[in-house]
Design an enzyme around this catalytic site. Structure first.
Site, PDB file in Angstrom:
ATOM      1  NE  ARG A 181     -22.041-139.103 -36.134  1.00 49.63           N
ATOM      2  CZ  ARG A 181     -21.490-140.295 -35.949  1.00 49.63           C
ATOM      3  NH1 ARG A 181     -21.661-141.237 -36.830  1.00 49.63           N
ATOM      4  NH2 ARG A 181     -20.761-140.531 -34.896  1.00 49.63           N
ATOM      5  CD1 TRP A 183     -28.677-136.750 -29.078  1.00 49.02           C
ATOM      6  CD2 TRP A 183     -27.146-137.201 -27.537  1.00 49.02           C
ATOM      7  NE1 TRP A 183     -29.271-137.519 -28.110  1.00 49.02           N
ATOM      8  CE2 TRP A 183     -28.351-137.812 -27.148  1.00 49.02           C
ATOM      9  CE3 TRP A 183     -26.031-137.354 -26.699  1.00 49.02           C
ATOM     10  CZ2 TRP A 183     -28.488-138.556 -25.977  1.00 49.02           C
ATOM     11  CZ3 TRP A 183     -26.161-138.089 -25.537  1.00 49.02           C
ATOM     12  CH2 TRP A 183     -27.385-138.684 -25.188  1.00 49.02           C
ATOM     13  CD  GLU A 213     -36.766-145.770 -31.409  1.00 50.07           C
ATOM     14  OE1 GLU A 213     -35.783-145.049 -31.332  1.00 50.07           O
ATOM     15  OE2 GLU A 213     -36.730-146.921 -31.887  1.00 50.07           O
ATOM     16  CB  CYS A 238     -21.709-134.885 -31.918  1.00 58.28           C
ATOM     17  SG  CYS A 238     -22.302-134.340 -30.328  1.00 58.28           S
ATOM     18  CG  ASN A 297     -18.826-137.468 -31.715  1.00 62.55           C
ATOM     19  OD1 ASN A 297     -19.531-137.532 -30.717  1.00 62.55           O
ATOM     20  ND2 ASN A 297     -18.734-138.464 -32.574  1.00 62.55           N
ATOM     21  N   GLY A 298     -17.668-136.593 -28.574  1.00 60.04           N
ATOM     22  CA  GLY A 298     -17.084-137.447 -27.538  1.00 60.04           C
ATOM     23  C   GLY A 298     -17.254-136.779 -26.180  1.00 60.04           C
ATOM     24  CE  LYS A 349     -30.231-145.337 -38.000  1.00 61.31           C
ATOM     25  NZ  LYS A 349     -31.463-146.098 -37.743  1.00 61.31           N
ATOM     26  CG  HIS A 381     -45.432-163.673 -11.949  1.00 63.85           C
ATOM     27  ND1 HIS A 381     -45.723-164.579 -10.953  1.00 63.85           N
ATOM     28  CD2 HIS A 381     -45.362-164.390 -13.089  1.00 63.85           C
ATOM     29  CE1 HIS A 381     -45.802-165.797 -11.473  1.00 63.85           C
ATOM     30  NE2 HIS A 381     -45.598-165.711 -12.778  1.00 63.85           N
ATOM     31  CE  LYS A 402     -37.846-149.005 -33.695  1.00 67.19           C
ATOM     32  NZ  LYS A 402     -36.863-150.034 -33.781  1.00 67.19           N
ATOM     33  CD  GLU A 445     -37.253-153.360 -32.340  1.00 60.39           C
ATOM     34  OE1 GLU A 445     -36.576-153.222 -31.306  1.00 60.39           O
ATOM     35  OE2 GLU A 445     -37.214-152.535 -33.273  1.00 60.39           O
TER      36      GLU A 445
HETATM   37  C1  F6R Z   1     -34.057-148.065 -31.835  1.00 59.50           C
HETATM   38  C2  F6R Z   1     -32.654-148.021 -32.176  1.00 59.50           C
HETATM   39  C3  F6R Z   1     -31.671-148.195 -31.091  1.00 59.50           C
HETATM   40  C4  F6R Z   1     -30.413-148.917 -31.621  1.00 59.50           C
HETATM   41  C5  F6R Z   1     -29.323-148.936 -30.543  1.00 59.50           C
HETATM   42  C6  F6R Z   1     -28.108-149.705 -31.021  1.00 59.50           C
HETATM   43  O1  F6R Z   1     -34.872-147.918 -32.965  1.00 59.50           O
HETATM   44  O2  F6R Z   1     -32.294-147.821 -33.305  1.00 59.50           O
HETATM   45  O3  F6R Z   1     -32.194-148.841 -29.992  1.00 59.50           O
HETATM   46  O4  F6R Z   1     -30.772-150.215 -31.973  1.00 59.50           O
HETATM   47  O5  F6R Z   1     -28.946-147.637 -30.238  1.00 59.50           O
HETATM   48  O6  F6R Z   1     -27.552-149.132 -32.155  1.00 59.50           O
HETATM   49  P1  F6R Z   1     -26.658-149.934 -33.157  1.00 59.50           P
HETATM   50  O7  F6R Z   1     -27.480-151.012 -33.746  1.00 59.50           O
HETATM   51  O8  F6R Z   1     -26.208-148.928 -34.151  1.00 59.50           O
HETATM   52  O9  F6R Z   1     -25.503-150.492 -32.355  1.00 59.50           O
END
Ligand code: F6R
Length: 571
Positions: A28, A66, A461, A2, A92-93, A566, A477, A458, A454
């Site tokens: 956000r 969000w 998501e 948010c 927000n929260g 984000k 396994h 990607k 990783e």
């Molecule tokens: C994936 C992604 C998330 C963040 C995670 C941690 O592309 O961006 O998995 O890595 O939410 O966020 P930060 O790095 O902001 O603590």
């Protein structure tokens, strides 16, 4: 999660100006959005639409949501109002004791119109101001509310915004004839380089000329104005179709900038961090998602030069960390605001551990909680998926490992990255060939295991394809049962790793479609490095491009994937 904005100005501004600020915080959370300026209330689901009206105002609050409590509906969108419409809030929260509060307010006759926890805030203030001033109500609120909040409150007969904070981020961007309140500095970084950050359980009364901060007891407190530096030009999309590809293409530049800063402006902090690693007996990385994968690489690099370390997922930190005053906790975070990390750091502080963070956003909560902090200098990252921030996190970790004897020449890293970016057409073709699959696997061993996780993250998501990132040795396994004819398996093989090659052959023998990424054998993509450290970064960049082109092929909303945000500021 948010984004909230409050604007109060001596001069007129247009609703469009206000929405443009909100748009900067849309990453956000983007389920729904809303606006209020004492006359006009907007609450709508979907991505932020800037209204066409030229209407002017001098005060407004806005929100980009969000969803946590209550589905994605117009009614659940913020702002929320009291029964008499005199109080309007954005939040927000999470208000943890909202059910009890709602119950008692309903008994007093309040009628609720949404399913959110946040609406309770508007009714709470409505009830309080029957007998008390807004300032007294803010003191009561901080005492009586359980949970996390960055809240902006407007009362129709007051020319100010009341702002309250616990755990969720909140900052004021002050300027001569106006003040802006926001979840983070991005919202106003084009207007001012000054910021005043809220600490927990503080509130402020903000009008067009001044702001006054109070502590939880209602006593006025002095705050420091911080100056921040932010690469504004990077938040412009320029010639790219999506922020994701723009941010991937920036990787050579941001790596150069980071390496330069470690020798200049960040030199002292870098040396302090190295001294702390040498002094403390236990090194524990903590992070979430992509940043956790970076910290796994950190563990690998440090182990290679004889430094023991571990990496823990932030949300499970308390369950698995054993800390004391000889421990060094290293949080890694792009946003510097991830709630699970903040909670983990509170736990670390309680156990007297030292904290040395690696973050992207300057003055973020995690940076401010740290004994020492390094900035990864990736510049603003707008696409929800972390790309260039991951590359710079790993570059810092390699720089640290180098101080302990890890052999790597980082000066060539930017050109090596360019060589992966230069293979984008080849990667596009691979993406096209697998874009209709429902499942895929990414295999790695040693340094390429965190990379496999990783790349799989990607793919999930951004491309919405189920992908698993696995240790090559672990496949047989159990998971190998899922390999069918044509299942894509991306195999990351660094430096003639024969065990990894055998694992690749095992799945190929069962019909998998192999995509081999190597630096020393014939494969689908050849990475130009013989160094394990750099292989980790280059193989991830291959995965970032692959994901981008799969998602493009599938016509998905690349920069704002469904259900995500984000900055993850709830537990
Ligand atoms: C994936 C992604 C998330 C963040 C995670 C941690 O592309 O961006 O998995 O890595 O939410 O966020 P930060 O790095 O902001 O603590």
């Amino acid at each position: 999660m948010c984004g909230i904005i409050g604007m109060v100005s001596k001069d007129d501004f247009t609703i469009q100006d206000a929405f443009k600020k909100l748009k900067k915080l849309e990453y956000r959370g983007y389920d729904s959005f809303g606006y209020f300026d004492k006359e006009l209330l907007i609450k709508k689901t979907g991505h932020i639409l800037i209204p066409k009206t030229k209407k002017l105002t001098r005060m407004a609050i806005l929100h980009s949501r969000w969803a946590t409590h209550g589905g994605v509906t117009d009614k659940n969108a913020h702002p929320h109002q009291s029964c008499d419409r005199n109080i309007t809030i954005v939040h927000n929260g999470i208000i943890e004791n909202y059910a009890e509060l709602k119950n008692s307010l309903q008994k007093k006759g309040h009628r609720f119109s949404s399913e959110t926890d946040s609406e309770v805030v508007a009714h709470y203030f409505e009830e309080k101001v029957k007998k008390k001033t807004m300032k007294q109500a803010c003191v009561d609120f901080i005492k009586e509310i359980k949970g996390t909040f960055a809240i902006l409150v407007m009362k129709n007969d007051d020319d100010c915004i009341y702002a309250l904070k616990r755990d969720s981020p909140l900052v004021i961007g002050p300027s001569k004839r106006s003040n802006i309140l926001a979840s983070d500095i991005y919202a106003f970084s084009d207007l001012t380089d000054k910021a005043v950050f809220f600490d927990n359980d503080e509130f402020a009364v903000v009008d067009s000329e001044k702001y006054t901060f109070y502590n939880e007891l209602g006593k006025p407190i002095k705050k420091t104005v911080q100056r921040f530096r932010w690469e504004q030009e990077e938040s412009l999309k320029k010639k790219f179709k999506h922020y994701m590809i723009k941010e991937i293409m920036e990787e050579p530049i941001v790596v150069k900038r980071l390496l330069f800063s470690l020798k200049t402006e960040q030199k002292d902090n870098f040396e302090r961090l190295i001294r702390l690693i040498k002094k403390q007996e236990k090194i524990v990385f903590v992070a979430a998602g992509t940043s956790y994968h970076a910290s796994l690489l950190g563990v690998y690099y440090l182990h290679k030069c004889g430094v023991e370390a571990q990496a823990l997922i932030a949300s499970e930190f308390e369950n698995f960390a054993f800390l004391d005053e000889k421990s060094l906790v290293i949080p890694i975070s792009q946003s510097g605001e991830t709630m699970d990390l903040i909670e983990a750091l509170k736990y670390a502080k309680e156990h007297k551990a030292k904290i040395a963070s690696v973050v992207n956003v300057p003055y973020s909560t995690i940076q401010r909680m740290s004994d020492v902090s390094l900035n990864i200098m990736a510049g603003q990252e707008i696409c929800v998926a972390a790309t260039k921030s991951f590359v710079n996190q790993v570059t810092i970790l390699l720089s640290i490992a180098k101080e302990f004897g890890f052999k790597v020449n980082l000066d060539t890293l930017p050109t090596r990255i360019e060589s992966v970016l230069g293979q984008k057409n080849k990667i596009k073709k691979i993406a096209k060939s697998i874009s209709k699959k429902n499942d895929m696997y990414v295999l790695g061993r040693g340094l390429s295991y965190p990379v496999a996780r990783e790349v799989a993250l990607k793919i999930k998501e951004i491309s919405y394809i189920h992908a698993e990132g696995m240790m090559g040795g672990e496949l047989k396994h159990g998971t190998i049962a899922l390999i069918e004819k044509g299942t894509p398996v991306i195999s990351l093989i660094s430096n003639k790793d024969h065990d990894m090659l055998s694992n690749t052959k095992e799945v190929e023998a069962r019909g998998a479609k192999i995509i081999m990424i190597t630096n020393s054998m014939p494969g689908d993509i050849r990475l130009q490095t013989s160094n394990d450290g750099k292989f980790g970064i280059l193989a991830t960049i291959f995965g970032q491009l692959l994901t981008y082109y799969i998602a493009l092929e599938r016509k998905l909303p690349i920069d704002k994937p469904r259900n995500l945000a984000k900055s993850v500021t709830v537990k």
